[in-house]
Motif scaffolding. Structure first.
Motif, PDB file in Angstrom:
ATOM      1  N   GLY A   1      -5.612  -7.334  -8.166  1.00 49.45           N
ATOM      2  CA  GLY A   1      -5.295  -8.736  -8.378  1.00 49.45           C
ATOM      3  C   GLY A   1      -3.892  -9.012  -8.911  1.00 49.45           C
ATOM      4  O   GLY A   1      -3.544 -10.156  -9.197  1.00 49.45           O
ATOM      5  N   THR A   2      -3.085  -7.994  -9.058  1.00 50.48           N
ATOM      6  CA  THR A   2      -1.716  -8.191  -9.541  1.00 50.48           C
ATOM      7  C   THR A   2      -0.789  -7.225  -8.804  1.00 50.48           C
ATOM      8  O   THR A   2      -1.231  -6.226  -8.257  1.00 50.48           O
ATOM      9  N   TRP A   3       0.490  -7.525  -8.786  1.00 48.23           N
ATOM     10  CA  TRP A   3       1.408  -6.614  -8.105  1.00 48.23           C
ATOM     11  C   TRP A   3       2.364  -5.925  -9.066  1.00 48.23           C
ATOM     12  O   TRP A   3       3.137  -5.062  -8.679  1.00 48.23           O
ATOM     13  N   LEU A   4       2.283  -6.255 -10.366  1.00 44.21           N
ATOM     14  CA  LEU A   4       3.090  -5.579 -11.382  1.00 44.21           C
ATOM     15  C   LEU A   4       2.192  -5.097 -12.514  1.00 44.21           C
ATOM     16  O   LEU A   4       1.213  -5.746 -12.864  1.00 44.21           O
TER      17      LEU A   4
ATOM     18  N   GLU B   1      -7.278   5.080  -9.440  1.00 43.47           N
ATOM     19  CA  GLU B   1      -6.744   4.523 -10.689  1.00 43.47           C
ATOM     20  C   GLU B   1      -5.695   3.451 -10.400  1.00 43.47           C
ATOM     21  O   GLU B   1      -5.638   2.436 -11.091  1.00 43.47           O
ATOM     22  N   LEU B   2      -4.853   3.694  -9.392  1.00 45.64           N
ATOM     23  CA  LEU B   2      -3.860   2.692  -9.002  1.00 45.64           C
ATOM     24  C   LEU B   2      -4.539   1.422  -8.494  1.00 45.64           C
ATOM     25  O   LEU B   2      -4.110   0.307  -8.821  1.00 45.64           O
ATOM     26  N   ASP B   3      -5.598   1.590  -7.693  1.00 41.99           N
ATOM     27  CA  ASP B   3      -6.339   0.428  -7.197  1.00 41.99           C
ATOM     28  C   ASP B   3      -6.889  -0.400  -8.351  1.00 41.99           C
ATOM     29  O   ASP B   3      -6.807  -1.626  -8.350  1.00 41.99           O
TER      30      ASP B   3
ATOM     31  N   MET C   1       0.830  -1.185   0.000  1.00 43.24           N
ATOM     32  CA  MET C   1       0.000   0.000   0.000  1.00 43.24           C
ATOM     33  C   MET C   1       0.873   1.247   0.000  1.00 43.24           C
ATOM     34  O   MET C   1       2.075   1.173   0.003  1.00 43.24           O
ATOM     35  N   ALA C   2       0.226   2.394   0.063  1.00 44.95           N
ATOM     36  CA  ALA C   2       0.948   3.657  -0.051  1.00 44.95           C
ATOM     37  C   ALA C   2       1.802   3.925   1.180  1.00 44.95           C
ATOM     38  O   ALA C   2       1.409   3.663   2.294  1.00 44.95           O
ATOM     39  N   ASP C   3       2.975   4.467   0.923  1.00 48.39           N
ATOM     40  CA  ASP C   3       3.864   4.886   1.990  1.00 48.39           C
ATOM     41  C   ASP C   3       3.320   6.198   2.556  1.00 48.39           C
ATOM     42  O   ASP C   3       2.914   7.088   1.827  1.00 48.39           O
TER      43      ASP C   3
ATOM     44  N   ARG D   1       3.452  -1.090  -7.713  1.00 51.16           N
ATOM     45  CA  ARG D   1       2.663   0.041  -7.224  1.00 51.16           C
ATOM     46  C   ARG D   1       3.502   0.994  -6.377  1.00 51.16           C
ATOM     47  O   ARG D   1       3.428   2.216  -6.539  1.00 51.16           O
ATOM     48  N   GLU D   2       4.328   0.452  -5.496  1.00 48.97           N
ATOM     49  CA  GLU D   2       5.116   1.327  -4.615  1.00 48.97           C
ATOM     50  C   GLU D   2       6.112   2.185  -5.392  1.00 48.97           C
ATOM     51  O   GLU D   2       6.435   3.298  -4.992  1.00 48.97           O
ATOM     52  N   ASP D   3       6.577   1.680  -6.539  1.00 47.33           N
ATOM     53  CA  ASP D   3       7.504   2.462  -7.356  1.00 47.33           C
ATOM     54  C   ASP D   3       6.788   3.621  -8.047  1.00 47.33           C
ATOM     55  O   ASP D   3       7.335   4.719  -8.162  1.00 47.33           O
TER      56      ASP D   3
END
Length: 131
Positions: A22-25, A15-17, A1-3, A65-67
């Protein structure tokens, strides 16, 4: 999740959600569309080390997502920054639409000013050659 250190606008979080549901990339074209930049610009940002990416295989860039959140939240927008001293300043483009001969704040049509300057130089050149 967001820092917690990054501010991500609510619309972008949504939009990120949707992108990372269902995926991390996420793929390179999808991230470019999310950021509203071209694929080429996103590639350059990655090459410059401004946004982190991972390689899937030998050539396919994918993003976590974190990047993306780190990239979006890394530098405040100058127009909305809370502290003007820490906000980045706009860089000069190197072109000018006025000169020292014009009053400060007066916008000059660049091509018209250039044409007048060329005409002045031609007439001065003709006067010297006739003398």
């Amino acid at each position: 999740m967001a820092d917690a250190a990054f501010y991500i606008p609510a619309a972008l979080k949504a939009e990120l959600d949707a992108l990372f549901d269902g995926t991390w990339l996420a793929s390179h074209p999808k991230v470019a569309a999310l950021l509203r930049i071209s694929d080429k610009t996103l590639k350059q940002l990655g090459d410059d080390g401004l946004i982190r990416y991972r390689l899937r295989g030998r050539v396919w860039r994918v993003y976590a997502r974190e990047d993306i959140e780190a990239y979006v939240g890394a530098e405040p927008c100058p127009s909305t920054a809370r502290n003007a001293e820490t906000a980045p300043t706009a860089r000069s483009s190197g072109t000018s639409t006025s000169s020292s001969r014009h009053r400060t704040g007066q916008v000059v049509v660049f091509t018209a000013a250039l044409a007048r300057e060329r005409a002045r130089k031609r007439s001065a050149s003709r006067l010297r050659s006739e003398s």
